[in-house]
Design a protein around this motif. Structure first.
Motif, PDB file in Angstrom:
ATOM      1  N   ALA A  28       0.825  -1.212   0.000  1.00 11.78           N
ATOM      2  CA  ALA A  28       0.000   0.000   0.000  1.00 11.78           C
ATOM      3  C   ALA A  28       0.855   1.255   0.000  1.00 11.78           C
ATOM      4  CB  ALA A  28      -0.939  -0.005   1.203  1.00 11.78           C
ATOM      5  N   SER A  29       1.970   1.207   0.697  1.00 13.04           N
ATOM      6  CA  SER A  29       2.884   2.346   0.701  1.00 13.04           C
ATOM      7  C   SER A  29       3.550   2.516  -0.657  1.00 13.04           C
ATOM      8  CB  SER A  29       3.941   2.154   1.793  1.00 13.04           C
ATOM      9  OG  SER A  29       4.891   3.200   1.753  1.00 13.04           O
ATOM     10  N   ARG A  30       3.984   1.408  -1.236  1.00 14.24           N
ATOM     11  CA  ARG A  30       4.706   1.452  -2.522  1.00 14.24           C
ATOM     12  C   ARG A  30       3.800   1.877  -3.671  1.00 14.24           C
ATOM     13  NH1 ARG A  30       5.119  -3.093  -5.696  1.00 14.24           N
ATOM     14  NH2 ARG A  30       4.922  -4.472  -3.878  1.00 14.24           N
ATOM     15  N   LEU A  31       2.588   1.359  -3.712  1.00 13.64           N
ATOM     16  CA  LEU A  31       1.704   1.637  -4.837  1.00 13.64           C
ATOM     17  C   LEU A  31       0.955   2.951  -4.719  1.00 13.64           C
ATOM     18  CD1 LEU A  31       0.046  -1.837  -5.611  1.00 13.64           C
ATOM     19  CD2 LEU A  31       2.036  -0.799  -6.687  1.00 13.64           C
ATOM     20  N   PHE A  32       0.543   3.285  -3.507  1.00 16.96           N
ATOM     21  CA  PHE A  32      -0.374   4.412  -3.337  1.00 16.96           C
ATOM     22  C   PHE A  32       0.103   5.479  -2.355  1.00 16.96           C
ATOM     23  CE2 PHE A  32      -2.866   0.383  -3.686  1.00 16.96           C
ATOM     24  CZ  PHE A  32      -3.158   0.483  -5.038  1.00 16.96           C
ATOM     25  N   GLY A  33       1.281   5.279  -1.758  1.00 21.87           N
ATOM     26  CA  GLY A  33       1.751   6.234  -0.759  1.00 21.87           C
ATOM     27  C   GLY A  33       0.925   6.233   0.508  1.00 21.87           C
ATOM     28  N   LYS A  34       0.233   5.134   0.776  1.00 23.11           N
ATOM     29  CA  LYS A  34      -0.583   5.008   1.989  1.00 23.11           C
ATOM     30  C   LYS A  34       0.293   4.428   3.097  1.00 23.11           C
ATOM     31  CE  LYS A  34      -4.612   6.007  -0.057  1.00 23.11           C
ATOM     32  NZ  LYS A  34      -5.556   7.058   0.350  1.00 23.11           N
ATOM     33  N   ASN A  35       0.735   5.263   4.003  1.00 19.17           N
ATOM     34  CA  ASN A  35       1.679   4.838   5.040  1.00 19.17           C
ATOM     35  C   ASN A  35       0.935   4.610   6.353  1.00 19.17           C
ATOM     36  OD1 ASN A  35       4.105   5.022   3.385  1.00 19.17           O
ATOM     37  ND2 ASN A  35       3.760   7.236   3.448  1.00 19.17           N
ATOM     38  N   VAL A  36       0.316   3.435   6.445  1.00 20.41           N
ATOM     39  CA  VAL A  36      -0.445   3.061   7.633  1.00 20.41           C
ATOM     40  C   VAL A  36       0.363   2.029   8.404  1.00 20.41           C
ATOM     41  CG1 VAL A  36      -2.593   2.082   8.517  1.00 20.41           C
ATOM     42  CG2 VAL A  36      -2.610   3.452   6.415  1.00 20.41           C
ATOM     43  N   PRO A  37       0.766   2.327   9.638  1.00 27.94           N
ATOM     44  CA  PRO A  37       1.526   1.346  10.418  1.00 27.94           C
ATOM     45  C   PRO A  37       0.720   0.066  10.648  1.00 27.94           C
ATOM     46  CG  PRO A  37       1.641   3.525  11.431  1.00 27.94           C
ATOM     47  CD  PRO A  37       0.587   3.594  10.361  1.00 27.94           C
ATOM     48  N   TYR A  38       1.429  -1.043  10.670  1.00 24.40           N
ATOM     49  CA  TYR A  38       0.779  -2.337  10.899  1.00 24.40           C
ATOM     50  C   TYR A  38      -0.104  -2.312  12.142  1.00 24.40           C
ATOM     51  CZ  TYR A  38       0.419  -7.225  12.383  1.00 24.40           C
ATOM     52  OH  TYR A  38      -0.057  -8.439  12.817  1.00 24.40           O
ATOM     53  N   PHE A  50      -6.703   0.991   4.595  1.00 28.60           N
ATOM     54  CA  PHE A  50      -5.791   1.842   3.836  1.00 28.60           C
ATOM     55  C   PHE A  50      -6.499   3.004   3.133  1.00 28.60           C
ATOM     56  CE2 PHE A  50      -3.373  -2.288   3.679  1.00 28.60           C
ATOM     57  CZ  PHE A  50      -2.326  -1.868   4.481  1.00 28.60           C
ATOM     58  N   SER A  51      -7.806   3.138   3.352  1.00 25.11           N
ATOM     59  CA  SER A  51      -8.597   4.217   2.721  1.00 25.11           C
ATOM     60  C   SER A  51      -8.411   4.212   1.199  1.00 25.11           C
ATOM     61  CB  SER A  51      -8.216   5.587   3.293  1.00 25.11           C
ATOM     62  OG  SER A  51      -8.448   5.636   4.678  1.00 25.11           O
ATOM     63  N   LEU A  52      -8.713   3.071   0.580  1.00 25.53           N
ATOM     64  CA  LEU A  52      -8.545   2.901  -0.859  1.00 25.53           C
ATOM     65  C   LEU A  52      -9.898   2.959  -1.568  1.00 25.53           C
ATOM     66  CD1 LEU A  52      -6.116  -0.169  -0.805  1.00 25.53           C
ATOM     67  CD2 LEU A  52      -5.483   2.245  -0.996  1.00 25.53           C
ATOM     68  N   ASN A  53      -9.893   3.478  -2.804  1.00 26.87           N
ATOM     69  CA  ASN A  53     -11.100   3.378  -3.604  1.00 26.87           C
ATOM     70  C   ASN A  53     -11.162   1.983  -4.224  1.00 26.87           C
ATOM     71  OD1 ASN A  53      -9.530   3.365  -6.038  1.00 26.87           O
ATOM     72  ND2 ASN A  53      -9.494   5.610  -6.060  1.00 26.87           N
ATOM     73  N   ASP A  54     -12.241   1.692  -4.930  1.00 24.14           N
ATOM     74  CA  ASP A  54     -12.443   0.341  -5.452  1.00 24.14           C
ATOM     75  C   ASP A  54     -11.324  -0.071  -6.404  1.00 24.14           C
ATOM     76  OD1 ASP A  54     -14.745   0.184  -3.979  1.00 24.14           O
ATOM     77  OD2 ASP A  54     -16.103   0.511  -5.670  1.00 24.14           O
ATOM     78  N   GLU A  55     -10.905   0.857  -7.252  1.00 29.15           N
ATOM     79  CA  GLU A  55      -9.860   0.548  -8.226  1.00 29.15           C
ATOM     80  C   GLU A  55      -8.530   0.276  -7.532  1.00 29.15           C
ATOM     81  OE1 GLU A  55      -7.801   3.215 -11.558  1.00 29.15           O
ATOM     82  OE2 GLU A  55      -9.932   2.832 -11.970  1.00 29.15           O
TER      83      GLU A  55
END
Length: 209
Positions: A28-38, A50-55
């Motif tokens: 998630a960090s690599r693809l979308f810059g979503k840096n959520v700690p485990y 990770f607060s991602l949209n469907d795509e």
């Protein structure tokens, strides 16, 4: 020494045998810059965590199920050691995963590489995923799964607890993870376990006559 009766043990794959969520944190960090700690993954629903949209979520799942990614998952400490000890003691282990069946070859290879070739591997559509394929030799249809009996289950996902309703005497050993830390357990037969040695001790206690 103690006398034992053979037990049937259900074991989930992801985040019980291997550290899947840690890899998804990196993805998630690599693809979308979503840096959520485990430690802040408080929902089993990764799209929500990770607060991602469907795509984005579809891309995350595709990346996380590529064979080379699946094979890179680190083993949960103690998993292979404890399961082999239990098998050597006469117990039967079934790995029942909610992964899509397309992940079969990589999943089987991962088990073999981690000295877990003896447990039986089955794919059960636990989460209603559209890309779960039916009819494979190692797929479990729900009607077949509900005919199976287990004495113990090792599971991390609260979303999977409903698959144990037909086994009122089942002891469910919940592998402690951030996304189940606040989960309400359905009954007194659910027990939180923080590592595989504790899981082994629960199961051995159940094997004493």
């Amino acid at each position: 020494m103690y006398s034992k009766e053979p037990l049937k043990i259900y074991v989930d794959f992801d985040d019980c045998l291997c550290e899947t969520a840690l890899s998804f944190v990196e993805i998630a960090s690599r693809l979308f810059g979503k840096n959520v700690p485990y430690e802040e993954l408080h929902s089993f629903n990764l799209q929500e965590s990770f607060s991602l949209n469907d795509e984005e979520y579809a891309e995350l799942m595709k990346e996380g199920h590529r064979p080379e990614i699946l094979l890179s998952y680190e083993e949960t400490p103690g998993a292979s050691r404890v399961l082999n000890e239990l098998i050597d003691e006469g117990h039967e282990v079934f790995v029942i995963t909610g992964r899509p069946f397309a992940a079969y070859e990589a999943s089987k290879q991962w088990l073999e590489e981690h000295d877990l070739s003896r447990p039986k591997l089955f794919f059960l559509n636990k989460y209603g995923r559209d890309f779960f394929y039916k009819g494979g030799e190692f797929n479990l249809e729900l009607e077949d799964y509900y005919k199976m009996h287990f004495d113990y289950a090792v599971e991390d996902s609260p979303m999977a607890f409903g698959f144990f309703d037909h086994l009122p005497d089942l002891n469910v050993l919940v592998f402690d993870r951030p996304w189940n830390s606040k989960a309400e357990f359905p009954g007194a037969n659910y027990h939180r376990c923080t590592d595989w040695d504790i899981i082994r001790d629960w199961i051995r206690k159940g094997g004493i006559k």
